[in-house]
Design an enzyme around this catalytic site. Sequence first.
Site, PDB file in Angstrom:
ATOM      1  N   LYS A 132      26.659  57.547 -88.116  1.00  0.00           N
ATOM      2  CA  LYS A 132      26.599  59.001 -88.320  1.00  0.00           C
ATOM      3  C   LYS A 132      25.264  59.586 -87.882  1.00  0.00           C
ATOM      4  CE  LYS A 132      30.510  59.551 -90.795  1.00  0.00           C
ATOM      5  NZ  LYS A 132      31.384  59.798 -91.860  1.00  0.00           N
TER       6      LYS A 132
ATOM      7  N   LYS B 234      38.824  54.415 -84.720  1.00  0.00           N
ATOM      8  CA  LYS B 234      39.539  54.670 -85.970  1.00  0.00           C
ATOM      9  C   LYS B 234      40.093  56.093 -85.981  1.00  0.00           C
ATOM     10  CE  LYS B 234      37.825  55.721 -90.097  1.00  0.00           C
ATOM     11  NZ  LYS B 234      37.259  55.767 -91.447  1.00  0.00           N
TER      12      LYS B 234
ATOM     13  N   LYS C 137      39.075  61.849 -89.874  1.00  0.00           N
ATOM     14  CA  LYS C 137      39.118  63.296 -89.981  1.00  0.00           C
ATOM     15  C   LYS C 137      38.021  63.965 -89.175  1.00  0.00           C
ATOM     16  CE  LYS C 137      37.622  62.615 -94.547  1.00  0.00           C
ATOM     17  NZ  LYS C 137      37.704  62.452 -95.925  1.00  0.00           N
TER      18      LYS C 137
HETATM   19  P1  AMP Z   1      37.272  58.992 -95.322  1.00  0.00           P
HETATM   20  O1  AMP Z   1      38.222  59.746 -94.464  1.00  0.00           O
HETATM   21  O2  AMP Z   1      36.296  58.219 -94.495  1.00  0.00           O
HETATM   22  O3  AMP Z   1      36.647  59.795 -96.424  1.00  0.00           O
HETATM   23  O4  AMP Z   1      38.144  57.888 -96.048  1.00  0.00           O
HETATM   24  C1  AMP Z   1      38.911  58.086 -97.206  1.00  0.00           C
HETATM   25  C2  AMP Z   1      39.686  56.818 -97.464  1.00  0.00           C
HETATM   26  O5  AMP Z   1      40.679  56.615 -96.457  1.00  0.00           O
HETATM   27  C3  AMP Z   1      38.816  55.553 -97.430  1.00  0.00           C
HETATM   28  O6  AMP Z   1      39.324  54.596 -98.326  1.00  0.00           O
HETATM   29  C4  AMP Z   1      38.944  55.122 -96.010  1.00  0.00           C
HETATM   30  O7  AMP Z   1      38.595  53.791 -95.807  1.00  0.00           O
HETATM   31  C5  AMP Z   1      40.437  55.407 -95.763  1.00  0.00           C
HETATM   32  N1  AMP Z   1      40.659  55.637 -94.350  1.00  0.00           N
HETATM   33  C6  AMP Z   1      40.086  56.595 -93.581  1.00  0.00           C
HETATM   34  N2  AMP Z   1      40.497  56.530 -92.306  1.00  0.00           N
HETATM   35  C7  AMP Z   1      41.352  55.474 -92.253  1.00  0.00           C
HETATM   36  C8  AMP Z   1      42.111  54.861 -91.195  1.00  0.00           C
HETATM   37  N3  AMP Z   1      42.094  55.325 -89.943  1.00  0.00           N
HETATM   38  N4  AMP Z   1      42.878  53.812 -91.512  1.00  0.00           N
HETATM   39  C9  AMP Z   1      42.926  53.338 -92.756  1.00  0.00           C
HETATM   40  N5  AMP Z   1      42.246  53.851 -93.800  1.00  0.00           N
HETATM   41  C10 AMP Z   1      41.458  54.913 -93.552  1.00  0.00           C
END
Ligand code: AMP
Length: 327
Positions: A111, A194, A197
């Site tokens: 980041k 990945k 968002k």
């Molecule tokens: P974040 O969007 O990074 O705040 O992630 C929120 C939750 O969703 C966390 O447990 C992440 O590890 C999971 N997560 C986010 N993006 C993915 C993805 N592409 N595949 C699987 N899990 C995800």
Amino acid sequence: MPTILSGIKPTGQLTLGNYIGALSRFKEYQDEGEVYIFIADLHALTLPIESKVLKENSIDIACFYLASGLDPEKSAIFLQSHVSEHAELNAIMQNYLYMGELRRMTQFKEKSLSMKDEAIGLGLFAYPVLMASDILLYQSDEVPVGEDQRQHVELTRDLVTRFNHRYGEILRMPKAVTPKTGARIMSLSDPSKKMSKSDPEGDIFLKDPMNIVRKKIMSAVTDCGSEVTLDPIGKPGIANLLNIYAALSHISQEEAAKVFGGYRYGDFKKAVAEKVVEVLEPFQNEYLRIKESKEYIGVLKSGEEKARRKARKTLTKVQKAVGLLTF
Ligand code: AMP
Ligand code: TRP
């Protein structure tokens, strides 16, 4: 009974990756233990975000939690910022994690890569301290997270060892739990990245209309060749679609590959699109109903109380241990 805790930060539109990797799993834990699920709104402030957007995203996540089948009678669903014990424990724990450790965190490195030092907030650097505090406050045994968050949980484990070594058995040792299928859903436009968002390319958002969902899947990049086989290295795009299908159907990737053995790419994508719609459409309708009814407000208030009861206990224990007066 294990204590299970997880959170999502309200930084952007939730994606199918969030659904598969996090949201859809949470309800399964309710019958296995004591569940704390929160909205990591303080974490959302670690990168610039408009206040209006933060508010809207926080409400959205609350509604998504409820739509995913989390039951406020069984789980505490709350906002991180409403339970001030998170910030209080953070103020203590920041003294037991070190600059060198925080600098090594992959998320921080990624980041901050394109940012100048002068523009990197202290909160971004100290992100894992707050996350450790979230986990430790509830004496969590299990922390369901996607692959990318494992390193932060590992750091939390190091912190527990260090803290308990010095002060005795005060903190519970947590462990990260990652689903076997769907732990890492990749971008539809670039399967080496990945689905996230913060990267609108190649995402399926949980609020996307169904015709858009179908369109996005039909235009997902696929690989050379024309037949579906499971080959994550040679055919990462196909492997990702198989992974999505498998996770939503509660089968393994290998089983999904068997289902589509001999399919051509076009028909395979159609089937994946229909599977995603079959799951997302009712989920989205439920989300809209909850948002409209505003029932999330009462849920977050009672969740806050439930969470605080447990958080206070741990905080007092830690305060006592380090020598802060608690009368
Ligand atoms: P974040 O969007 O990074 O705040 O992630 C929120 C939750 O969703 C966390 O447990 C992440 O590890 C999971 N997560 C986010 N993006 C993915 C993805 N592409 N595949 C699987 N899990 C995800
Ligand atoms: N850092 C997590 C993410 O980006 C969100 C989070 C904050 C979290 N605190 C947590 C997850 C505690 C699990 C436990 O996804």
